[in-house]
Design a protein around this motif. Structure first.
Motif: not given
Length: 205
Positions: A66-77, A131-137
């Motif tokens: 949810e954070a990634i699709v919300g614009g967070a960076s991979w590094y921050s996660q 749907d969320l998985w594909e959006l993250v991808a």
């Protein structure tokens, strides 16, 4: 003697091929039924038999997605996981590449693959809906070869280091695995202090 040797070799090869075919059919059937492939280290979020979820880890997967699709960076996660003392199933710290690999895995969406193709739903519950998985991808950064395009760094030459006042430049370093703006201490624009800031953070600000 040579005839006997050739005959025995042919029989052995035939038996080996039959065994290989049976193993292949068994794996294909297991995939079609959604059963786990087994072997290797357990995936993050799942129990060792890959049929149930580890609730605390599954919550992290959902939170990160949810954070990634919300614009967070991979590094921050990756940093959030490390700050919370959450390790990989191998007991190692996270980096952005490991986080991307985790969320790219079809099993987190309850999907079973065989030879790279999705063939069934897994018998284990999904952590993410499809749907969320594909959006993250789709938010995964594309693989690049050689020097990244200059327009990926919108603030190159516009940022000044808060520590020494030198100009900062965009750079993707393999050792860090994320985009950053660096107060370069050598090379083009050198004589800086070497400090850096995550590019996603700077650009969002």
């Amino acid at each position: 003697g040579r005839l006997s040797a050739r005959f025995l070799a042919a029989v052995s090869r035939h038996e080996s091929e039959r065994i290989g075919e049976r193993v292949s059919r068994s794996k294909q059937q297991a995939a079609a039924e959604g059963r786990p492939a087994g072997g290797g280290r357990r995936p993050f979020g799942f129990t060792a038999d890959r049929t149930s979820l580890v609730p605390s880890e599954a919550d992290w997967v959902r939170q990160i997605a949810e954070a990634i699709v919300g614009g967070a960076s991979w590094y921050s996660q990756a940093r959030a996981l490390n700050d919370a003392d959450v390790t990989t199933t191998a007991g190692n710290p996270w980096n952005s590449g490991k986080v991307r690999k985790l969320l790219a895995s079809p099993h987190v969406a309850g999907l079973r693959t065989y030879r790279g193709e999705i063939v069934a739903d897994t018998i284990a519950p999904a952590i993410l809906d499809r749907d969320l998985w594909e959006l993250v991808a789709r938010t995964r950064p594309p693989r690049s070869v050689g020097r990244p395009p200059g327009d990926r760094y919108l603030l190159t030459g516009l940022l000044a280091c808060s520590a020494c006042g030198k100009t900062m430049y965009g750079s993707t370093a393999a050792s860090r695995g994320y985009r950053a703006y660096i107060c370069q201490s050598h090379g083009k624009g050198g004589h800086g202090c070497g400090r850096s800031i995550a590019a996603d953070v700077a650009e969002q600000h």
